[in-house]
Design a protein around this motif. Structure first.
Motif, PDB file in Angstrom:
ATOM      1  N   GLN A   1       0.835  -1.196   0.000  1.00 19.35           N
ATOM      2  CA  GLN A   1       0.000   0.000   0.000  1.00 19.35           C
ATOM      3  C   GLN A   1       0.874   1.251   0.000  1.00 19.35           C
ATOM      4  N   ALA A   2       0.235   2.381  -0.265  1.00 17.12           N
ATOM      5  CA  ALA A   2       0.949   3.654  -0.251  1.00 17.12           C
ATOM      6  C   ALA A   2       0.035   4.748   0.274  1.00 17.12           C
ATOM      7  N   LEU A   3       0.629   5.691   0.931  1.00 21.92           N
ATOM      8  CA  LEU A   3      -0.067   6.910   1.338  1.00 21.92           C
ATOM      9  C   LEU A   3       0.146   7.933   0.235  1.00 21.92           C
ATOM     10  N   LEU A   4      -0.942   8.411  -0.341  1.00 17.66           N
ATOM     11  CA  LEU A   4      -0.843   9.453  -1.365  1.00 17.66           C
ATOM     12  C   LEU A   4      -1.189  10.785  -0.716  1.00 17.66           C
ATOM     13  N   VAL A   5      -0.233  11.701  -0.711  1.00 14.51           N
ATOM     14  CA  VAL A   5      -0.409  13.020  -0.112  1.00 14.51           C
ATOM     15  C   VAL A   5      -0.466  14.039  -1.239  1.00 14.51           C
ATOM     16  N   GLY A   6      -1.524  14.846  -1.256  1.00 16.86           N
ATOM     17  CA  GLY A   6      -1.712  15.789  -2.340  1.00 16.86           C
ATOM     18  C   GLY A   6      -1.498  17.241  -1.971  1.00 16.86           C
ATOM     19  N   LEU A   7      -1.247  17.526  -0.684  1.00 19.15           N
ATOM     20  CA  LEU A   7      -1.085  18.898  -0.223  1.00 19.15           C
ATOM     21  C   LEU A   7       0.089  18.975   0.748  1.00 19.15           C
ATOM     22  N   ASP A   8       0.640  20.169   0.929  1.00 23.72           N
ATOM     23  CA  ASP A   8       1.624  20.385   1.984  1.00 23.72           C
ATOM     24  C   ASP A   8       0.879  20.381   3.311  1.00 23.72           C
ATOM     25  N   MET A   9       1.147  19.359   4.149  1.00 24.53           N
ATOM     26  CA  MET A   9       0.414  19.237   5.408  1.00 24.53           C
ATOM     27  C   MET A   9       1.332  18.768   6.525  1.00 24.53           C
ATOM     28  N   PRO A  10       1.247  19.390   7.706  1.00 25.22           N
ATOM     29  CA  PRO A  10       1.969  18.851   8.866  1.00 25.22           C
ATOM     30  C   PRO A  10       1.392  17.485   9.215  1.00 25.22           C
ATOM     31  N   ALA A  11       2.268  16.556   9.577  1.00 25.49           N
ATOM     32  CA  ALA A  11       1.820  15.207   9.895  1.00 25.49           C
ATOM     33  C   ALA A  11       2.701  14.605  10.974  1.00 25.49           C
ATOM     34  N   LEU A  12       2.175  13.587  11.610  1.00 22.42           N
ATOM     35  CA  LEU A  12       2.900  12.816  12.604  1.00 22.42           C
ATOM     36  C   LEU A  12       3.074  11.426  12.029  1.00 22.42           C
ATOM     37  N   GLY A  13       4.318  11.059  11.703  1.00 21.35           N
ATOM     38  CA  GLY A  13       4.577   9.779  11.076  1.00 21.35           C
ATOM     39  C   GLY A  13       5.256   8.807  12.022  1.00 21.35           C
ATOM     40  N   ARG A  14       5.002   7.504  11.823  1.00 20.93           N
ATOM     41  CA  ARG A  14       5.587   6.509  12.711  1.00 20.93           C
ATOM     42  C   ARG A  14       5.650   5.147  12.034  1.00 20.93           C
ATOM     43  N   VAL A  15       6.782   4.472  12.189  1.00 18.74           N
ATOM     44  CA  VAL A  15       6.902   3.061  11.803  1.00 18.74           C
ATOM     45  C   VAL A  15       6.317   2.232  12.939  1.00 18.74           C
ATOM     46  N   VAL A  16       5.352   1.361  12.639  1.00 23.98           N
ATOM     47  CA  VAL A  16       4.677   0.598  13.696  1.00 23.98           C
ATOM     48  C   VAL A  16       4.949  -0.896  13.617  1.00 23.98           C
ATOM     49  N   GLU A  17       5.471  -1.372  12.491  1.00 19.28           N
ATOM     50  CA  GLU A  17       5.824  -2.787  12.372  1.00 19.28           C
ATOM     51  C   GLU A  17       7.177  -2.893  11.688  1.00 19.28           C
ATOM     52  N   ALA A  18       8.180  -3.417  12.422  1.00 18.32           N
ATOM     53  CA  ALA A  18       9.515  -3.597  11.873  1.00 18.32           C
ATOM     54  C   ALA A  18      10.343  -4.416  12.845  1.00 18.32           C
ATOM     55  N   THR A  19      11.164  -5.313  12.325  1.00 19.92           N
ATOM     56  CA  THR A  19      12.091  -6.099  13.132  1.00 19.92           C
ATOM     57  C   THR A  19      13.409  -6.192  12.360  1.00 19.92           C
ATOM     58  N   PRO A  20      14.517  -6.534  13.046  1.00 15.12           N
ATOM     59  CA  PRO A  20      15.775  -6.734  12.320  1.00 15.12           C
ATOM     60  C   PRO A  20      15.658  -7.806  11.238  1.00 15.12           C
ATOM     61  N   GLU A  21      14.848  -8.849  11.503  1.00 16.58           N
ATOM     62  CA  GLU A  21      14.675  -9.915  10.520  1.00 16.58           C
ATOM     63  C   GLU A  21      13.798  -9.477   9.349  1.00 16.58           C
ATOM     64  N   GLU A  22      12.781  -8.677   9.624  1.00 16.50           N
ATOM     65  CA  GLU A  22      11.904  -8.150   8.582  1.00 16.50           C
ATOM     66  C   GLU A  22      11.725  -6.650   8.787  1.00 16.50           C
ATOM     67  N   PRO A  23      12.712  -5.879   8.359  1.00 13.51           N
ATOM     68  CA  PRO A  23      12.635  -4.431   8.565  1.00 13.51           C
ATOM     69  C   PRO A  23      11.528  -3.798   7.737  1.00 13.51           C
ATOM     70  N   MET A  24      11.065  -2.642   8.183  1.00 15.12           N
ATOM     71  CA  MET A  24      10.162  -1.861   7.354  1.00 15.12           C
ATOM     72  C   MET A  24      10.975  -1.334   6.174  1.00 15.12           C
ATOM     73  N   LEU A  25      10.501  -1.600   4.987  1.00 14.09           N
ATOM     74  CA  LEU A  25      11.137  -1.112   3.768  1.00 14.09           C
ATOM     75  C   LEU A  25      10.109  -0.321   2.975  1.00 14.09           C
ATOM     76  N   GLY A  26      10.533   0.823   2.465  1.00 16.14           N
ATOM     77  CA  GLY A  26       9.592   1.649   1.720  1.00 16.14           C
ATOM     78  C   GLY A  26      10.279   2.681   0.856  1.00 16.14           C
ATOM     79  N   LEU A  27       9.463   3.492   0.229  1.00  8.09           N
ATOM     80  CA  LEU A  27       9.930   4.528  -0.690  1.00  8.09           C
ATOM     81  C   LEU A  27       9.110   5.791  -0.502  1.00  8.09           C
ATOM     82  N   ILE A  28       9.743   6.930  -0.724  1.00  6.39           N
ATOM     83  CA  ILE A  28       9.016   8.183  -0.873  1.00  6.39           C
ATOM     84  C   ILE A  28       9.281   8.693  -2.276  1.00  6.39           C
TER      85      ILE A  28
END
Length: 301
Positions: A72-99
């Motif tokens: 899945q992806a978060l699509l952001v269409g405006l300049d907006m303040p946000a609070l971001g957080r990684v909630v699922e990640a481990t050394p064996e299965e790290p969170m991997l993503g792209l901006i």
């Protein structure tokens, strides 16, 4: 079943030493890797497609929280303040993503070239929101994969990257959420004036807030402007301004070693005590203590 996009991003993080996030040779393309959940981080999000390939993240806009996970992806269409957080990640299965930052000029050009305008999927997506979650699959995922693989041939980037960005915009507009992408990312029709006012507030957030002036720029009554502003950003104009002020003050104290009083006045506060109260409410600690914690060496070393 192997996921070539996940494999490509994992390979990139393994072969490019350095801290997360990983900046690539393509302007606006950032690779993310996290081996553990992290504390919430305040940031100003710009128009972008924020893709998760493994693990999960949260993004909070005002009182509205969106979760997006692998595929899945978060699509952001405006300049907006946000609070971001990684909630699922481990050394064996790290969170991997792209901006992938979106080029709205290219998006507008692609939209104008379509034979017919995108139609709503009827999936219940709230089209008045400035950010929403979409699935990344099919041609869209293939396009993102080719963008990642382009990092392996830097000399080809100036020639091929513009074409791939244009293709990315096409698949976003031609996909199931095409109508929402057109309306939200490009701020079409009635939202255009509100977006112009949001940009004015973003660029002049240190100045006193004048709702009447912003509403006039949006060609709306003050009540209608306030309502549409909150519908797009999930926060009021005052909350939007306050978050920008406090994030900029944090930057001044961290990067420029400004003291609390100087940072407060630089971002538009007349009272350092009010600034300290609102800073603690947003970041969870008074400014001096919070900045000292952020500047402390990792692991206490």
């Amino acid at each position: 079943m192997p996921d070539p996009l996940l494999d490509a991003v994992a390979r990139y993080t393994a072969t490019h030493p350095g801290p997360n996030p990983y900046l690539t040779a393509m302007n606006g393309v950032v690779v993310l890797r996290s081996e553990r959940p992290n504390a919430p981080t305040h940031r100003l999000m710009r128009p972008a497609l924020c893709v998760v390939l493994q693990g999960a993240k949260h993004a909070t806009f005002g009182e509205r929280r969106l979760e997006y996970r692998a595929g899945q992806a978060l699509l952001v269409g405006l300049d907006m303040p946000a609070l971001g957080r990684v909630v699922e990640a481990t050394p064996e299965e790290p969170m991997l993503g792209l901006i992938l930052e979106l080029d709205l000029a290219v998006m507008s050009d692609v939209l104008g070239a379509l034979d017919t305008p995108p139609r709503s999927s009827g999936s219940g997506t709230d089209t008045t929101r400035g950010a929403f979650v979409i699935d990344v699959s099919g041609p869209l995922a293939d396009c993102v994969l080719r963008m990642v693989r382009l990092t392996e041939t830097p000399r080809a980037i100036p020639i091929l990257y513009p074409a791939i960005m244009r293709e990315l915009c096409y698949w976003l507009l031609a996909g199931p959420h095409g109508a929402e992408v057109a309306r939200i990312v490009l701020a079409n029709h009635h939202a255009h004036g509100v977006v112009a006012a949001i940009h004015a507030l973003r660029d002049r957030f240190t100045e006193p807030l004048r709702i009447e002036e912003l509403a006039k720029k949006a060609h709306l009554s003050t009540s209608a402007f306030h309502r549409q502003f909150k519908a797009l950003t999930s926060m009021t104009p005052l909350q939007y301004q306050k978050q920008l002020r406090l994030m900029q003050a944090r930057r001044l104290m961290l990067a420029d070693a400004a003291n609390v009083e100087t940072a407060a006045f630089e971002v538009g506060y007349e009272s350092a005590s009010q600034f300290s109260r609102e800073y603690a409410r947003m970041f969870g600690a008074p400014p001096r203590r919070h900045v000292a914690t952020l500047l402390a060496p990792a692991d206490g070393s």
